[in-house]
Write a protein that holds these residues in place. Structure first.
Motif, PDB file in Angstrom:
ATOM      1  N   THR A 270       2.643   1.598  -3.443  1.00  0.00           N
ATOM      2  CA  THR A 270       1.585   1.928  -4.403  1.00  0.00           C
ATOM      3  C   THR A 270       1.240   3.401  -4.329  1.00  0.00           C
ATOM      4  N   ASN A 271       1.103   3.900  -3.119  1.00  0.00           N
ATOM      5  CA  ASN A 271       0.733   5.311  -2.959  1.00  0.00           C
ATOM      6  C   ASN A 271       1.883   6.253  -3.308  1.00  0.00           C
TER       7      ASN A 271
ATOM      8  N   ALA B  16       0.838  -1.210   0.000  1.00  0.00           N
ATOM      9  CA  ALA B  16       0.000   0.000   0.000  1.00  0.00           C
ATOM     10  C   ALA B  16       0.865   1.250   0.000  1.00  0.00           C
ATOM     11  N   GLY B  17       1.951   1.225   0.759  1.00  0.00           N
ATOM     12  CA  GLY B  17       2.829   2.388   0.842  1.00  0.00           C
ATOM     13  C   GLY B  17       3.513   2.679  -0.482  1.00  0.00           C
TER      14      GLY B  17
ATOM     15  N   VAL C 203       1.153   6.670  -6.848  1.00  0.00           N
ATOM     16  CA  VAL C 203      -0.054   7.490  -7.022  1.00  0.00           C
ATOM     17  C   VAL C 203       0.296   8.971  -6.873  1.00  0.00           C
TER      18      VAL C 203
ATOM     19  N   VAL D 241      -1.078  10.094   1.252  1.00  0.00           N
ATOM     20  CA  VAL D 241      -1.450   9.833   2.644  1.00  0.00           C
ATOM     21  C   VAL D 241      -2.121   8.472   2.739  1.00  0.00           C
ATOM     22  N   LEU D 242      -1.809   7.735   3.785  1.00  0.00           N
ATOM     23  CA  LEU D 242      -2.525   6.476   4.011  1.00  0.00           C
ATOM     24  C   LEU D 242      -2.525   6.135   5.499  1.00  0.00           C
TER      25      LEU D 242
END
Lengths: 263, 274
Positions: B108-109, B105-106, B112, B122-123
């Motif tokens: 990937t973002n 997720a990190g 993004v 931000v996640l």
């Protein structure tokens, strides 16, 4: 691997500790709607649940396949079979941001190389981070699955190699150091609610969040579980015994395993 | 506008020593042929990026192309370890490998944010893990609206992103379908883009769930039929799971690995050079 044999009437069923873990994991999925699945034992268990008691269970794989209905067990989380049988195939940003972080997954399955008494997990390194004895694959999807799925089920064998007093690296948070840490870190899911090992089941204590042995698999004695745990293992007052594998479960499992593409 | 080039031309024009190179593909559409062309052209000191480095990254690392690896999960899916990756991290062979690791997720973002022209994304994540203190590209931020503490990850802008897709047309528009992973974001985050395709066709037909990348976000398109093998390309050929299983044996031993690479990737040039 030792086989367990249980006599049922005139039938005698033989299965391995891994089979028992898979069956226990499949049973644990009863009543859930949406399951985030990793490859290996979790994938086998989730597909066994679909093949037996939960045909409508929605399987989500991190490759972006939502509602995958594989007819053969995949080797990777992105096998073509998963995409072809899915309700929807979405991008990886979507899977993690909208579906996992958005709180739309009921239960996530995780494994790890090490776990501590608060169900924190290590899948990064054995030994020192800078100079590891063993470099493991790393975090992958695990940290966010553990953070945001409503519940987490951990599948891990129970031994001094896997159950450790102190993780070499905390890749994924279970309960941190106790009951307040998940809230403090803003982790919205409930965290691990069940740990399934080759010896039995553990659940977090409702107050302290320390893992407590609540059930043993057939033929396993509590002293075996204690001996396999490096800390003083907490044991539930009402320790139960899991049901042995039924014929239906074993048949379902063997049918699935026959479809596995081992390459 | 994308130039239609040979793979050798495209890699030669777009990938330089020392570049940050993302070769994406999430199990599906892995740009294996392009990675092996980078090995053949002898690129060095690369920062390689991928959510799920697998066999072709093991090859790039084992052949000494990589200075640093930015990644989320480095293994042979369903099989076990990447032995060349492990040998580099554990023993510094063929030379030490710097690592920067994230959760999927990190990372990937990070793409993004890069694709969005923002400095960070931000996640919810990282807090409570040891990943937090290990990478400079993760920090804590406070939401200006709610006061919540969240994780920020720095934008990733690769010098070059390389992906594989099913088809391109003669103008260099690219169409991919099936599991597309983080390919779109990795392309839009990059300074330069190379896409290998199964085939160049006269006309791209719309597909359900298909992703179209217009020619004006791509620098080069190269035809590389079978270019993801032993990964797969939906609509063309299936994943060769046996090759992934076999890689475990090939990659375990340094000499066996080098011999295999010479035979299958370098066309015997190493054996000639010895």
């Amino acid at each position: 691997m030792t086989a367990t044999s249980t006599a049922r009437g005139e039938q005698s069923i033989e299965y391995s500790p891994d089979d028992m873990m898979i069956a226990a994991a499949a049973r644990a999925l009863r009543g859930y709607r949406v399951c985030f699945v990793g490859i290996g034992l979790p994938s086998t268990a989730a597909n066994l649940a679909r093949a037996t008691h939960s045909p409508d269970l929605v399987l989500v794989y991190e490759s972006g396949t939502i509602g995958a209905k594989p007819t053969r067990l995949p080797l990777s989380i992105g096998d073509g079979e998963l995409a072809e049988t899915a309700d929807a195939v979405v991008s990886v940003p979507e899977i993690f941001n909208y579906w996992v972080q958005g709180g739309r997954i009921d239960v996530g399955f995780l494994g790890a190389a090490q776990m501590d008494r608060f169900a924190n997990l290590n899948s990064t390194t054995i030994g020192d981070y800078e100079h590891p004895a063993v470099r493991l694959p790393g975090a992958g999807g695990a940290p966010e699955i553990a953070a945001s799925c409503k519940e987490v089920i951990v599948l891990i064998r129970q031994s001094h190699r896997t159950f450790v007093e102190r993780l070499d690296f905390r890749t994924t948070v279970g309960f941190g150091e106790g009951p307040d840490d998940r809230r403090r870190w803003g982790l919205r899911g409930s965290g691990p609610t069940l740990v399934i090992t080759d010896l039995g089941l553990l659940r977090p204590d409702p107050v302290t969040r320390e893992l407590t042995m609540t059930a043993l698999h057939p033929g396993v004695e509590i002293d075996q579980a204690r001996a396999a745990t490096p800390w003083e293992l907490r044991v539930a007052e009402q320790l139960t015994t899991t049901e042995p594998l039924s014929e239906e479960e074993l048949r379902g499992l063997r049918d699935l395993q026959a479809t596995q593409d081992h390459g | 506008m994308a130039q239609i080039q040979t793979l050798a031309e495209a890699v030669g024009n777009l990938v330089n020593d020392g570049d940050c190179v993302a070769l994406e593909g999430f199990t599906h559409l892995i740009p294996v042929a392009a990675g092996q062309e980078i090995i053949r052209q002898g690129r060095r000191d690369l920062t390689l990026v991928r959510l799920t480095p697998d066999i072709v990254f093991d090859q790039l690392i084992g052949m000494g192309c990589a200075k640093k690896l930015v990644f989320g999960w480095g293994g042979n899916p369903g099989v076990g370890s990447l032995h060349r990756f492990r040998d580099a991290v554990e023993n510094g062979w063929p030379h030490p490998l710097e690592i920067e690791e994230h959760s999927h997720a990190g990372l990937t973002n990070r793409y993004v944010a890069g694709a969005s022209g923002l400095p960070f994304a931000v996640l919810r994540g990282y807090f409570g893990t040891d990943l937090m203190g290990r990478t400079e590209t993760v920090k804590q931020v406070v939401c200006p609206f709610t006061g919540e503490e969240l994780a920020a990850v720095a934008a990733l802008r690769p010098d070059v992103t390389v992906i594989h897709a099913q088809q391109a047309d003669h103008q260099g528009n690219v169409l991919m379908w099936g599991i597309t992973g983080v390919n779109k974001e990795a392309v839009l985050a990059a300074e330069r883009v190379l896409v290998t395709v199964e085939e160049v066709v006269d006309r791209l037909d719309p597909r359900p769930g298909g992703v179209l990348l217009p020619t004006w976000v791509i620098d080069a398109v190269a035809e590389a039929p079978g270019g993801t093998y032993p990964s797969y390309t939906a609509g063309y050929y299936e994943r060769d799971n046996s090759a992934y299983v076999h890689w475990d044996t090939i990659s375990r031993d340094r000499e066996t690995f080098l011999t295999w690479m010479d035979e299958h990737v370098l066309g015997g040039s190493m054996a000639v050079g010895r």
